[in-house]
Design a protein around this motif. Structure first.
Motif, short mmCIF file in Angstrom:
data_model
loop_
_atom_site.label_atom_id
_atom_site.label_comp_id
_atom_site.label_asym_id
_atom_site.label_seq_id
_atom_site.Cartn_x
_atom_site.Cartn_y
_atom_site.Cartn_z
N HIS A 273 0.88 -1.19 -0.12
CA HIS A 273 -0.08 -0.17 0.02
C HIS A 273 0.86 1.26 0.20
O HIS A 273 2.03 1.24 0.34
CB HIS A 273 -0.99 -0.03 1.11
CG HIS A 273 -0.21 -0.47 2.38
ND1 HIS A 273 0.74 0.18 3.21
CD2 HIS A 273 -0.61 -1.55 3.27
CE1 HIS A 273 1.06 -0.62 4.13
NE2 HIS A 273 0.21 -1.48 4.46
N THR A 274 0.32 2.28 -0.48
CA THR A 274 1.07 3.66 -0.35
C THR A 274 1.53 3.98 0.84
O THR A 274 2.65 4.66 1.09
CB THR A 274 0.53 4.66 -1.05
OG1 THR A 274 -0.89 4.74 -0.96
CG2 THR A 274 0.54 4.47 -2.64
N PRO A 275 0.72 3.89 2.06
CA PRO A 275 1.11 4.27 3.17
C PRO A 275 2.51 3.33 3.56
O PRO A 275 2.49 2.21 3.39
CB PRO A 275 0.01 3.99 4.42
CG PRO A 275 -1.16 4.03 3.44
CD PRO A 275 -0.54 3.28 2.04
N ASN B 242 6.53 2.60 1.22
CA ASN B 242 5.72 2.78 0.55
C ASN B 242 5.64 1.74 -0.92
O ASN B 242 6.45 1.73 -1.71
CB ASN B 242 5.81 4.22 -0.09
CG ASN B 242 5.02 4.87 -1.39
OD1 ASN B 242 4.29 4.16 -1.83
ND2 ASN B 242 5.12 6.29 -1.66
N TRP B 243 4.60 1.07 -0.99
CA TRP B 243 4.42 0.12 -2.12
C TRP B 243 5.33 -0.97 -2.25
O TRP B 243 5.30 -1.60 -3.23
CB TRP B 243 4.46 1.17 -3.34
CG TRP B 243 3.50 0.41 -4.48
CD1 TRP B 243 3.79 0.10 -5.80
CD2 TRP B 243 2.33 -0.02 -4.47
NE1 TRP B 243 2.89 -0.40 -6.58
CE2 TRP B 243 2.04 -0.47 -5.83
CE3 TRP B 243 1.22 0.46 -3.50
CZ2 TRP B 243 0.62 -0.89 -5.95
CZ3 TRP B 243 -0.11 -0.17 -3.86
CH2 TRP B 243 -0.36 -0.65 -5.05
N PHE C 188 -3.39 3.82 -2.45
CA PHE C 188 -3.31 2.53 -3.38
C PHE C 188 -3.03 1.31 -2.51
O PHE C 188 -2.26 1.12 -1.61
CB PHE C 188 -2.26 2.67 -4.61
CG PHE C 188 -2.37 3.59 -5.46
CD1 PHE C 188 -2.72 3.36 -6.70
CD2 PHE C 188 -1.93 4.76 -5.38
CE1 PHE C 188 -3.02 4.19 -7.87
CE2 PHE C 188 -2.26 5.81 -6.25
CZ PHE C 188 -2.67 5.50 -7.53
N ALA D 46 12.98 6.72 -3.33
CA ALA D 46 13.37 7.89 -2.28
C ALA D 46 13.43 7.53 -0.79
O ALA D 46 13.56 8.23 -0.02
CB ALA D 46 12.13 9.04 -2.40
N TRP D 47 13.42 6.12 -0.61
CA TRP D 47 13.50 5.70 0.61
C TRP D 47 14.84 4.66 0.80
O TRP D 47 15.36 4.43 0.01
CB TRP D 47 12.43 4.81 1.03
CG TRP D 47 11.46 4.15 0.21
CD1 TRP D 47 10.45 4.52 -0.63
CD2 TRP D 47 11.87 2.83 -0.47
NE1 TRP D 47 9.97 3.50 -1.57
CE2 TRP D 47 10.88 2.56 -1.37
CE3 TRP D 47 13.04 1.73 -0.29
CZ2 TRP D 47 11.22 1.23 -2.31
CZ3 TRP D 47 13.01 0.60 -0.99
CH2 TRP D 47 11.85 0.32 -1.96
N PRO E 107 10.76 9.46 3.01
CA PRO E 107 10.32 10.84 2.77
C PRO E 107 9.32 11.45 3.69
O PRO E 107 9.22 12.80 3.64
CB PRO E 107 9.86 10.66 1.41
CG PRO E 107 9.47 9.40 0.85
CD PRO E 107 10.22 8.41 2.00
#
Lengths: 356, 356, 356, 356
Positions: D111-113, D146-147, D178, D214-215, D259
């Motif tokens: 999921h995006t969170p 995220n994802w 998502f 980005a992570w 991020p």
């Protein structure tokens, strides 16, 4: 274990009630609602007709004084019919129209929500940003970034109307509102007119300055140059989704003008129709000139000069210039910089032809 | 140990001879020469008078054909009288003057040394950079970055003369020279005239492009805008060391136009005298217009239109516009980006008044 | 013009003589020499055998005192047989071996050339860097960046020998040498032993510090951890050109430890042979442990523990561990960060099999 | 104008009603509510006692099966008593406790969170993140950005309990959810155990990899190293507001692990009391070990091992270790990276002594 009376075990309902009293919430009761396969939003695709908005603004100009004895700002917010929060045009952007009559002053204040101003009609007006008087004429973009003092003065003999766009829904959702009024209604002028345009308005930058903030020190982008740049690229390939489209940038970084909001202007050539795509960013479009239509999730919105259009997140959309001979110009504010910074930006082209 | 015959121990001289034969070098024999308290350089402060250079260039134009049956480039390098290496104007920069007569073509090639071109006189000429014809007129700056194809064509009816500046001394000191000739003398035009100026010549940048190289995709900076920007800032404080001084920047980063060389233009107001300072960067100055003097390490160099001046590393210097009524404009190329990237840049203001 | 006698025109030779007297140099006389299709370098692939170097170092230890009455540093530089400049091992790197006997002190100084130290044998010694005593043991890497005070003290009862690598050839080619001696031979200890290792030696970084320089504030990298990391990745794919290879990084940026020099360590598994490639960076390799061979431009250099090998720019090279059962460990210093910063880095894999 | 009947003009109330029907909202009716001088938040300072939470979790472990026939996750969210939204612990962070019994599998989804997991008790369990099994033991931090696909498996013989923290309130406020389930309950293992720890768990990083997200690609931070680092800095000055405090960082950037969320761990020495400050970031604290108190806006929260504490935005706070002999360790998740990215981060030290 076996000897413990099964009958004593609470039901899941009883358990939920008990733990809620202890500020605990069973995730299994929420997850279905919260975790959607794709973004959902209460925001609706929506168009505000300039004819209506303008008439209401002029009416507001008669009813509501500005300044000391009236409102701090004479503004009608374009509230999305689906918005739950106060003034949201999309989930992250709050657009509005503002009117200042000759001789009026919108007094100086500052706040953490950043704002952009895009002039629709009128001139001979200045927005003073941290002491710099920025002149305003149709098509100009003025920035009043996060925590900059700003006031507006109409020095001419006709009204001025502009589009405001703020990141206020984000700042409020994050509980980050700071607000302060300047000690006097008018802030002193500490810089020359359009000083930042002189300093930073091109690829040559002062050697003796280094900006220290996250936003563009260039506060003013003039329409004359904007249109010239767009027309100069009329033969370029452009973006399949937006035609000839330019980002307004921070000249010290090449990045967006503000960390939360990006500004874009696009020229659709006569009869140009763009490919459909969708992205997680939402946008507020404003028709600078021309006529056409934008189809959002299968619904067609016809637009003309001055209209404002809300594009929700993750909605399919394609643009069309319906004129056989004239260019159409759209200005847009988006939350793309915000979503990119959080690694939440996605985009997807439509696999087939433009949606109709 | 005590029983080993002392007599058998070699002297330090004998030792040095022995180890040198094994490709070892005693540091104690070198350190005094190599480690100076402050930078030393063979480069001298030096001025080339335009009158002399121009006359020699025209003479070269009669003697040396350009292209197939002549030279690949009709260029006189401004070789510093102190330079040990081939063509160095300062330790890192190689400046030269180039002449192309009407109808002539300097054939297409590319190389790892990057170059800038600053036009001194003449027009109706183009430099083609990776397929883009960049128009040339007095005061314009054209970039031909590292490994870009470039050729020059004079389409007019008079000669054109410009200043070249290359980072060739650095590229050669690092043994990084690559060079290639284009299969044909003229490379094809694959882009519109001044295409990059249309695309990137302002704070609005195409949404559909992302540059992938370390240099500015804006290849052309026009003098008309340059002078307008400088004059627009005539009332600004400016730099105490350079007056109204602007960096040419990469619009996608706000940084220098090239990773090795930076370009700067400065306007000295009538009678303006700057404070002295020094920095580890060296520079090549070119007088675009006006008259004045630059004092370097106590020696005064008077200059006028067209002259070129070499400033060595770590040399005290101050500028003066000697005209009571006219602005003076200096263009400069420096190695500051290179030194900053390597954390070798330092600067220091003179504690007292300008050196004279 | 017409009446001027053509006979009076100088020949090109006469012209060249005339302009050289005016500090102008015809490019057409130089361009053939200067512009090579691919990099050329006087630097030769070369190997220094540890057996020889060690013996000479011990001899130097008897002949040349260290400190007040002797040398500031007891160092033999590994001067490349092709080098024109003072002490270059490659065009950009100067490697050397240093010896400090028990009780000796190499007095404190600082200079713009940055240095790395990689310990070969001996322990119970500290390098003090800006007041921080960094302990030294075989395989450890210690940084003494640009302009940091540094001294060395052997606190043990046996000699210590280490490899030095400096960017001195670059700093000197750029005329950027600054040098200063500390007022006293020993600088005060202002930090705990291996303080930077405690502060920055992992992915958790102090919240109350923000480094302000371009180099790694982590000054010490211990071999024990280095070897453990390499062995832990023994099953990984690794680099086709280097086997299991790790970059030493600045923990605040993930980038190279110094802006001019990068450090790398690689483990070649038993019998592992890497693919050949070439790059514009040059390197100095040191054999930490094991035995094998490196083939450079077709010439095979067999190596064993302690040997040092120079790899010139743009030279094809491939490595081989010749042991059927033991890992081989190579440490390397390169100028890759410098070349990347200047956009001069290129690499190319060999199209076919490893060169032999 | 003069002849129009003044009486016909609507009142401001009538005007407001009329424009609201047109999806326009007078700003002057909202601005007083929306623009507060300083941040306001419904979030309350609040403490969840581990004793209570743990008992409820074990009860949930008996009542609610995990996996196919039960919940996708057995989680109790720590819902702030002031929260309006579903599961918010602070305005931006959602903390929860999760339990997995031996033999159980929490099936794979993404999921995006983004989420972090901080283990409270239990071991012999793995979280699989994009194919990498990350081992879990008390004090370890595991990232599921995220994802990324993630599932949890308890391979041991006792329960495991950990703290979850997600940026879900932000992702939901931005309408960016998502969610996707993996085709099978268990995702395949495509990497070695703790692979990222081997690859990225130190200042030496693989030369053959370049992260593209980005992570942090380092997904696991082991408590053993964390505590060793903290104890190694026991003599350091530390932060006046947090004692010895370390940020968990992305080794490729030195920046935050995600991020949107940052992680921090702090050691308060025996009897240590920190200075009060406030910042616009909010935080969720978890007591890893020890006992003490945190005073928030004048209210004292005593804490001991396992407790969780919510700190709202812009609230004064100071910490205290009440033990005379033992260190206290606090782990915290904050939204500081998010606020910094949007230029909304501010902090302010208390002018006087710690608030009590």
């Amino acid at each position: 274990m076996a000897v413990r009376a099964k009958a004593a075990a609470p039901t899941l309902d009883e358990f939920a009630r008990a733990v809620r009293a202890e500020d605990l919430e069973p995730l299994w009761l929420q997850i279905g609602d919260l975790f959607s396969a794709e973004p959902t939003t209460p925001i609706q695709p929506y168009l505000w007709a300039w004819e209506t908005v303008r008439a209401r603004m002029l009416q507001a100009g008669e009813l509501m004084p500005l300044g000391n004895e009236g409102a701090a700002r004479r503004v009608l917010a374009l509230k999305n019919p689906g918005a739950r929060m106060g003034l949201a045009t999309t989930q992250t952007l709050s657009a509005a129209v503002q009117l200042v009559h000759p001789g009026e002053l919108a007094p100086a204040h500052r706040h953490t929500p950043a704002a952009i101003r895009f002039i629709i009609e009128g001139r001979a007006t200045i927005t003073i940003v941290d002491g710099e008087p920025c002149t305003m004429a149709p098509g100009d973009l003025i920035l009043t970034p996060n925590w900059t003092w700003h006031s507006h003065v109409n020095e001419g003999d006709g009204p001025i109307l502009w589009l405001d766009a703020l990141d206020a829904p984000v700042v409020m959702a994050l509980n980050q509102m700071f607000y302060e009024e300047y000690p006097t209604a008018q802030q002193p002028f500490t810089k020359a007119r359009d000083d930042s345009l002189q300093r930073y308005g091109g690829a040559l930058l002062p050697t003796w300055e280094t900006p220290t903030r996250a936003w563009s020190p260039l506060l003013s982008y003039k329409w004359e140059q904007t249109e010239a740049r767009l027309r100069g690229l009329a033969q370029a390939e452009g973006s399949p989704f937006d035609g000839i489209a330019l980002n307004y940038t921070n000249p010290f970084t090449g990045g967006p003008v503000l960390p939360t909001m990006g500004c874009q202007v696009q020229m659709l050539r006569p009869r140009e129709r763009t490919r459909a795509h969708r992205h997680t960013s939402s946008a507020v479009y404003h028709v600078v000139r021309g006529q056409g239509a934008t189809t959002i999730n299968g619904r067609r919105f016809e637009w003309r000069r001055g209209d404002v259009l809300a594009l929700p997140t993750w909605a399919w959309h394609a643009h069309e210039n319906t004129s056989p001979s004239e260019e159409a110009f759209l200005f847009a504010v988006t939350d793309q910089p915000l979503l990119r910074a959080l690694d939440l930006y996605r985009e997807e082209p439509a696999s087939a032809n433009p949606v109709d």
